[in-house]
Structures are given as C-alpha cells and as structure tokens.
Design an enzyme around this catalytic site. Structure first.
Site, short mmCIF file in Angstrom:
data_model
loop_
_atom_site.label_atom_id
_atom_site.label_comp_id
_atom_site.label_asym_id
_atom_site.label_seq_id
_atom_site.Cartn_x
_atom_site.Cartn_y
_atom_site.Cartn_z
N ASP A 129 -10.92 2.74 3.73
CA ASP A 129 -11.55 1.23 3.82
C ASP A 129 -12.75 0.62 3.38
OD1 ASP A 129 -9.05 -1.38 2.82
OD2 ASP A 129 -9.26 -1.50 5.40
N LYS A 152 0.94 -1.42 0.16
CA LYS A 152 0.16 0.30 0.36
C LYS A 152 0.87 1.62 0.24
CE LYS A 152 -3.34 -2.20 2.35
NZ LYS A 152 -4.65 -2.65 2.95
N GLN A 177 -5.31 -2.43 9.04
CA GLN A 177 -4.97 -3.73 8.74
C GLN A 177 -5.80 -4.48 9.02
OE1 GLN A 177 -3.67 -3.63 5.39
NE2 GLN A 177 -3.93 -5.82 5.13
N1 LIG Z 1 -8.15 -3.41 6.33
C1 LIG Z 1 -8.00 -3.96 5.12
N2 LIG Z 1 -7.97 -5.39 5.59
C2 LIG Z 1 -7.68 -6.34 4.68
C3 LIG Z 1 -8.33 -6.03 3.76
C4 LIG Z 1 -8.52 -4.89 2.74
O1 LIG Z 1 -9.47 -4.77 2.41
N3 LIG Z 1 -8.61 -4.48 4.27
N4 LIG Z 1 -7.80 -7.32 2.48
C5 LIG Z 1 -7.22 -8.28 2.52
C6 LIG Z 1 -6.08 -8.11 2.45
N5 LIG Z 1 -5.05 -7.56 1.50
C7 LIG Z 1 -5.54 -5.41 2.09
O2 LIG Z 1 -5.62 -5.11 2.91
C8 LIG Z 1 -5.00 -7.45 0.23
C9 LIG Z 1 -4.61 -8.86 -0.15
C10 LIG Z 1 -3.87 -9.51 -0.98
C11 LIG Z 1 -3.73 -8.54 -2.36
C12 LIG Z 1 -2.79 -8.84 -3.10
O3 LIG Z 1 -2.05 -8.24 -4.07
N6 LIG Z 1 -2.33 -10.31 -3.43
C13 LIG Z 1 -1.69 -11.03 -3.93
C14 LIG Z 1 -1.43 -11.97 -3.88
C15 LIG Z 1 -0.47 -12.53 -3.11
C16 LIG Z 1 0.55 -12.19 -2.40
O4 LIG Z 1 1.37 -12.15 -3.39
O5 LIG Z 1 0.70 -11.70 -1.23
C17 LIG Z 1 -2.08 -11.46 -5.88
O6 LIG Z 1 -3.51 -11.70 -5.89
O7 LIG Z 1 -2.10 -11.30 -6.48
C18 LIG Z 1 -3.07 -7.09 -2.03
C19 LIG Z 1 -4.06 -6.51 -0.82
C20 LIG Z 1 -7.49 -8.95 4.10
N7 LIG Z 1 -6.84 -7.76 4.96
#
Ligand SMILES: Nc1nc2c(c(=O)[nH]1)N[C@@H](CN(C=O)c1ccc(C(=O)N[C@@H](CCC(=O)O)C(=O)O)cc1)CN2
Length: 287
Positions: A123, A56, A100
């Site tokens: 969020d 982020k 988070q």
């Molecule tokens: N406050 C929040 N917490 C969480 C959220 C949220 O939207 N707000 N969502 C998830 C975690 N998350 C962002 O916070 C998030 C999850 C996955 C990805 C991502 O890019 N994933 C990659 C693969 C995973 C990796 O490489 O580790 C992908 O899908 O290509 C970004 C953000 C839970 N908590």
C-alpha cells in the site's frame, strides 16, 4: 446551443488497460519462477471495507496474482492483530499485503502499519515507504495518489507547472498526493486545504487541477471551479440515497476534465495496488 461538458477521466477503462499489461508481466515473472502473492487483512464488518477487499481479490484473480485473505473479528485485540501481521511477514507465499483501513477505533492504526515488513508494504503506507517518497527514493507509492497521477498522465492533463488544490489532508490521499505531485518528475505547485483553510472557494478557484478528498458531500460547487479545470472526486460518503462524492453535479458543466465518483479514481486505487505488488516482485528478481 449544445452544452459543453467535461471529458470524463474514465478510471474503469484505464484500470482494465493496466490489468492487461500486468497479466503479461505476471506471466513473465512466472516463467522465471516467481509468483506474486497479495495478502489482505480485514478487521470487522464494515460493508464498504468488505466490498473493497472483495474487489482486490477479484482483481488478483484477473491478473494472475495469488491472493491470501485474513478476515478478523471487530473486537480483535492489538496483540492478536499484530500476531497476524507477524505471520504474513514470515509467509514466503505472501510477497506483499495490505491492512484495510480504517481499523476499529480501539486499535492503534499507526502501530499496525509500522509492524508490516517494509519489503511487503503493498500500500505504500509504511513509514519507511512514506519516508522514501519524501526523499524521492524508489519504493511502493500510496495507491490512490499514484492512481490520480496515472489517470492525469494517461488523459494528457498537464501536471508540470499546474496549480493543484488538494482538499483533504488524510494519510491515504491528501498528504502523500502533495508529496507525489511536487516531485521533480511531476513539478506541480500544490496547495493542501483542510478544515483550517480560511477561504476554500478562493483556493479551489485558482486551481488548474482540483482533487476533492474531504469526505463531505457536494463540497466542491460549480461556482468554485475555474472553467476548464480538471476536477477529481475522491470522496465517498454512504448516504440513504446511495454513494455520494465531494463534487456537486453541476461541476461537470464547468470543468474541462472530470474524474467522477463512481468510475474515476476508485478503480485506479486497485490498479495501483496490483502494480505495486508486481513491481515489488520484479524488484526482488532484479536484486
Ligand atoms: N489499506 C487501505 N485502505 C484504504 C484505502 C487504501 O488505498 N488502502 N483506500 C480506501 C478504500 N479503497 C481501497 O482500499 C477503495 C475505495 C474505493 C474504490 C472504488 O473502486 N470505488 C468505486 C465506488 C465505490 C463503490 O462502488 O463502493 C468508484 O470510485 O468507482 C476502491 C478501493 C480506504 N481504505
């Protein structure tokens, strides 16, 4: 004969296009004296959460948003965490922020989210923001559901009139996604499945769009999927062999569109967080 495989809903290139648009909007805000500032609150040492928060902040740098970081120990008390929330609520440089998730189990997640100033809820997970979503009012939308809708729109997957099966009723994805997709502007028919669903295969097999957000490796198998359906994998499980999604590998040969994990919905979550942040700054100027 060559095998037909699904068109990939590429979240990374879509995210990059969104970042490019946001850079222009942030520059326009700067000309009017407004600098969006996104804060993150991270509690504990979970490597996944650390990676997401790093991502982020990297994204903020790319787009020109100032970022503010509060990393806190895993054993922080509820009162001390709420004091950090109060500080960010009062900090004029922080125009929006996120906590988070998940938080360590001794903390009251609902109380923490509720303490965020709704005007700074980047969020879209504050009860006021979720209430606005239910009422169809303007406000920040939860990032992953918004990213899913945006990805479908940009790849021209029809949503209006589609039967959508969402697997998982979590507060960050499944529940708000159901609300988003059933707004008049989206007009989908949504079935929300969960651990109490009697026949998951039947619910998945009649869907034009399947969103798998249960956190169960390989839950959605090729036999369950209607040929040509769009399938979006939102599940992320860390296994000994690396990251695994909810959608089994063979689904690629049955689906018409596939948002894979990694590279599908995940990058869109971050793109939508930054979009929410920029939109809030634009709204503040308009007001
Ligand atoms: N406050 C929040 N917490 C969480 C959220 C949220 O939207 N707000 N969502 C998830 C975690 N998350 C962002 O916070 C998030 C999850 C996955 C990805 C991502 O890019 N994933 C990659 C693969 C995973 C990796 O490489 O580790 C992908 O899908 O290509 C970004 C953000 C839970 N908590």
């Amino acid at each position: 004969m060559a095998r037909v495989t699904a068109t990939i809903l590429d979240g990374k290139s879509t995210r990059d296009a969104i970042f490019s648009d946001l850079r222009t909007r942030v520059a326009a805000l700067a000309e009017r004296g407004v600098t969006p500032g996104l804060g993150t609150v991270l509690v504990g040492d979970d490597p996944g959460s650390h990676a997401y928060v790093r991502g982020k902040h990297r994204a903020c740098e790319k787009v020109g948003i100032t970022s503010i970081r509060r990393d806190l120990p895993a054993d922080i008390s509820q009162a001390d965490l709420e004091a950090v929330i109060d500080e960010l609520n009062a900090d004029p440089a922080c125009t929006g922020y996120i906590v988070q998730l998940p938080l360590p189990s001794h903390l009251d997640e609902g109380a923490v989210l509720e303490r965020i100033d709704p005007a700074k809820d980047a969020d879209g997970l504050h009860p006021v923001s979720l209430g606005r979503l239910v009422l169809g009012e303007t406000g920040p939308l939860p990032c992953t559901p918004r990213g899913i809708v945006e990805l479908l729109r940009r790849f021209e997957v029809p949503i209006a009139g589609a039967n959508v099966t969402v697997v998982g009723r979590g507060v960050t994805v499944g529940r708000p996604l159901g609300l988003l997709l059933t707004r008049r502007s989206e007009n989908a028919t949504v079935t929300l499945c969960h651990t109490g669903t009697k026949d998951l295969a039947a619910e998945v097999s009649r869907a034009d769009i399947v969103v798998a957000a249960a956190g169960k490796v390989g839950l959605i198998t090729p036999e369950m999927v209607k040929p040509g359906a769009a399938v979006l994998d939102v599940g992320i499980t860390r296994t000994e062999d690396g990251l695994a999604g909810d959608v089994a590998a063979g689904v690629r040969e049955v689906a018409g569109h596939l948002a894979p994990m990694p590279g599908g919905v995940g990058p869109m979550t971050v793109a939508m967080l930054l979009t929410n942040t920029v939109e809030a700054a634009e709204r503040s100027l308009a007001a």
